[in-house]
Enzyme design. Sequence first.
Site, PDB file in Angstrom:
ATOM      1  N   GLN A  27       2.909  -4.850   6.776  1.00 19.77           N
ATOM      2  CA  GLN A  27       3.569  -6.146   6.994  1.00 19.77           C
ATOM      3  C   GLN A  27       4.189  -6.680   5.705  1.00 19.77           C
ATOM      4  O   GLN A  27       5.272  -7.252   5.730  1.00 19.77           O
ATOM      5  CB  GLN A  27       2.564  -7.181   7.530  1.00 19.77           C
ATOM      6  N   SER A  52       0.913  -0.279  -4.750  1.00 25.10           N
ATOM      7  CA  SER A  52       2.015  -1.081  -4.210  1.00 25.10           C
ATOM      8  C   SER A  52       2.936  -1.644  -5.292  1.00 25.10           C
ATOM      9  O   SER A  52       4.099  -1.920  -5.030  1.00 25.10           O
ATOM     10  CB  SER A  52       1.457  -2.264  -3.428  1.00 25.10           C
ATOM     11  N   HIS A 107      -2.233 -12.747  11.241  1.00 24.06           N
ATOM     12  CA  HIS A 107      -3.197 -12.477  12.306  1.00 24.06           C
ATOM     13  C   HIS A 107      -4.316 -13.512  12.150  1.00 24.06           C
ATOM     14  O   HIS A 107      -4.696 -13.838  11.025  1.00 24.06           O
ATOM     15  CB  HIS A 107      -3.729 -11.037  12.144  1.00 24.06           C
TER      16      HIS A 107
HETATM   17  P1  NAP Z   1      -2.057  -3.027   4.811  1.00 23.71           P
HETATM   18  O1  NAP Z   1      -0.782  -2.286   5.010  1.00 23.71           O
HETATM   19  O2  NAP Z   1      -3.311  -2.239   5.008  1.00 23.71           O
HETATM   20  O3  NAP Z   1      -2.101  -3.707   3.343  1.00 23.71           O
HETATM   21  C1  NAP Z   1      -1.938  -2.939   2.215  1.00 23.71           C
HETATM   22  C2  NAP Z   1      -1.674  -3.873   1.036  1.00 23.71           C
HETATM   23  O4  NAP Z   1      -2.848  -4.618   0.731  1.00 23.71           O
HETATM   24  C3  NAP Z   1      -1.292  -3.106  -0.212  1.00 23.71           C
HETATM   25  O5  NAP Z   1      -0.302  -3.807  -0.904  1.00 23.71           O
HETATM   26  C4  NAP Z   1      -2.595  -3.084  -0.996  1.00 23.71           C
HETATM   27  O6  NAP Z   1      -2.360  -3.074  -2.382  1.00 23.71           O
HETATM   28  C5  NAP Z   1      -3.192  -4.425  -0.627  1.00 23.71           C
HETATM   29  N1  NAP Z   1      -4.644  -4.446  -0.744  1.00 23.71           N
HETATM   30  C6  NAP Z   1      -5.537  -3.612  -0.139  1.00 23.71           C
HETATM   31  N2  NAP Z   1      -6.795  -3.947  -0.450  1.00 23.71           N
HETATM   32  C7  NAP Z   1      -6.702  -4.999  -1.314  1.00 23.71           C
HETATM   33  C8  NAP Z   1      -7.658  -5.780  -2.014  1.00 23.71           C
HETATM   34  N3  NAP Z   1      -8.967  -5.563  -1.877  1.00 23.71           N
HETATM   35  N4  NAP Z   1      -7.205  -6.758  -2.823  1.00 23.71           N
HETATM   36  C9  NAP Z   1      -5.890  -6.992  -2.957  1.00 23.71           C
HETATM   37  N5  NAP Z   1      -4.925  -6.290  -2.305  1.00 23.71           N
HETATM   38  C10 NAP Z   1      -5.339  -5.309  -1.502  1.00 23.71           C
HETATM   39  O7  NAP Z   1      -2.119  -4.338   5.711  1.00 23.71           O
HETATM   40  P2  NAP Z   1      -1.309  -4.635   7.061  1.00 23.71           P
HETATM   41  O8  NAP Z   1      -1.652  -3.604   8.091  1.00 23.71           O
HETATM   42  O9  NAP Z   1       0.118  -4.903   6.729  1.00 23.71           O
HETATM   43  O10 NAP Z   1      -2.015  -5.993   7.525  1.00 23.71           O
HETATM   44  C11 NAP Z   1      -1.777  -7.208   6.845  1.00 23.71           C
HETATM   45  C12 NAP Z   1      -2.047  -8.363   7.806  1.00 23.71           C
HETATM   46  O11 NAP Z   1      -1.058  -8.328   8.843  1.00 23.71           O
HETATM   47  C13 NAP Z   1      -3.388  -8.297   8.534  1.00 23.71           C
HETATM   48  O12 NAP Z   1      -3.839  -9.613   8.725  1.00 23.71           O
HETATM   49  C14 NAP Z   1      -3.051  -7.654   9.866  1.00 23.71           C
HETATM   50  O13 NAP Z   1      -3.941  -7.968  10.919  1.00 23.71           O
HETATM   51  C15 NAP Z   1      -1.686  -8.291  10.116  1.00 23.71           C
HETATM   52  N6  NAP Z   1      -0.835  -7.524  11.023  1.00 23.71           N
HETATM   53  C16 NAP Z   1      -0.567  -6.219  10.747  1.00 23.71           C
HETATM   54  C17 NAP Z   1       0.287  -5.506  11.560  1.00 23.71           C
HETATM   55  C18 NAP Z   1       0.700  -4.107  11.174  1.00 23.71           C
HETATM   56  O14 NAP Z   1       1.718  -3.663  11.661  1.00 23.71           O
HETATM   57  N7  NAP Z   1       0.019  -3.380  10.308  1.00 23.71           N
HETATM   58  C19 NAP Z   1       0.861  -6.112  12.696  1.00 23.71           C
HETATM   59  C20 NAP Z   1       0.595  -7.477  12.933  1.00 23.71           C
HETATM   60  C21 NAP Z   1      -0.252  -8.172  12.082  1.00 23.71           C
HETATM   61  P3  NAP Z   1      -2.634  -1.768  -3.302  1.00 23.71           P
HETATM   62  O15 NAP Z   1      -1.443  -0.870  -3.179  1.00 23.71           O
HETATM   63  O16 NAP Z   1      -2.803  -2.360  -4.633  1.00 23.71           O
HETATM   64  O17 NAP Z   1      -3.882  -1.112  -2.727  1.00 23.71           O
HETATM   65 MG    MG Z   2      -3.572  -6.443  15.191  1.00 28.09          MG
END
Ligand code: NAP
Ligand code: MG
Length: 338
Positions: A27, A52, A107
């Site tokens: 996201q 990232s 979310h």
């Molecule tokens: P994601 O891709 O797993 O997030 C990865 C990012 O988070 C990277 O930039 C990573 O940085 C950073 N990160 C990971 N662990 C961390 C920590 N402990 N401290 C600081 N930064 C950290 O996440 P996502 O799937 O996009 O989800 C983000 C939000 O959007 C969630 O609330 C999810 O429910 C919501 N959402 C997601 C989707 C989807 O399509 N995925 C759809 C709708 C809603 P580094 O590179 O430094 O590790």
């Molecule tokens: Mg979800």
Amino acid sequence: MKVFYDKDADMSLLRDQQVAVIGYGSQGHAHALNLKDSGINVVVGLREGGESWQKAASAGLEVTTMEKAAAAADLVILLIPDETIGRVYREVIEPAMREGTTLAFAHGFNIHYGQVIPRKDLDVVMIAPKAPGHTVRATYREGGGVPGLIAVAQDKSGRARDVALAYATAIGCGRSGVIETNFREETETDLFGEQAVLCGGTVELIKAGFDTLVEAGYAPEMAYFECLHELKLIVDLIYEGGIGTMNYGISNNAEFGEYLTGPRIVTHDTRAAMKAVLESIQTGEYAKSFILESQAGGPTLQSRRRLTAAHPIEVVGAKLRDMMPWIRKAALVDKARN
Ligand code: NAP
Ligand code: MG
């Protein structure tokens, strides 16, 4: 139910604001790049030394630490994994955020299940695109947008909803339609949809169909095309014009088989299981197991990823997709960039 579009939003609410996108994953990259292309001032906040940082900087975005980004922002959106949000909010984000600014989520999980108790002076909103992040970005670039949900948990300023709608519009959701909901409804329906139908249900259905054919002695390549590859072609028709358009496009033979066999596969038992799944989401049982999983270091996630990678459908699939280079050319996911 009212659906909002670009014309209903006042993007000027964000024009002289500083937005901090925390995280640059699925996201995060989509929000940051779409906001920038919509003319919004955006800074990406990341942990130093993470993967990232380079990706976001290479995309031409301003990158700084999470703390500095949050301190300078009028709106902070937390786009890091749900299981990390509680701790990062408490330790880094809350102490840095200025009084009267806006805290946003994609979310409702952390607010709904009490993992984040937000400071009382903040507006707290959600902007939840109804698509994977890579699709949020790809659709915006094509001139479209994915549908989105907005919700307000705290409205200190009196304009929290308007800001959320402006943000949803800036990432492209106003082109498709924005629906106002609340944190509970978004959280419970989102978890149910991904578990019962979109991810959990679909993946098990694909694997069960594939395994049935292969165990009966048919070639894995045949089983792959039947049970996985063609699923997209069928879903494309349903997406375009509903179930009726799909039935129009398939043969009468396939359509008759759908009516006769579908209810033998998704049975009364399946529907009862869906109800039980929904209940475990409503009672917080599912949330508890996900939180405990992450506190234990993700043993189930790691093991199941390894087992899935070794499943014959993934092995034969990788070989067959190598023979279809057009799939890679149109790829949504490039792990080196997003
Ligand atoms: P994601 O891709 O797993 O997030 C990865 C990012 O988070 C990277 O930039 C990573 O940085 C950073 N990160 C990971 N662990 C961390 C920590 N402990 N401290 C600081 N930064 C950290 O996440 P996502 O799937 O996009 O989800 C983000 C939000 O959007 C969630 O609330 C999810 O429910 C919501 N959402 C997601 C989707 C989807 O399509 N995925 C759809 C709708 C809603 P580094 O590179 O430094 O590790
Ligand atoms: Mg979800």
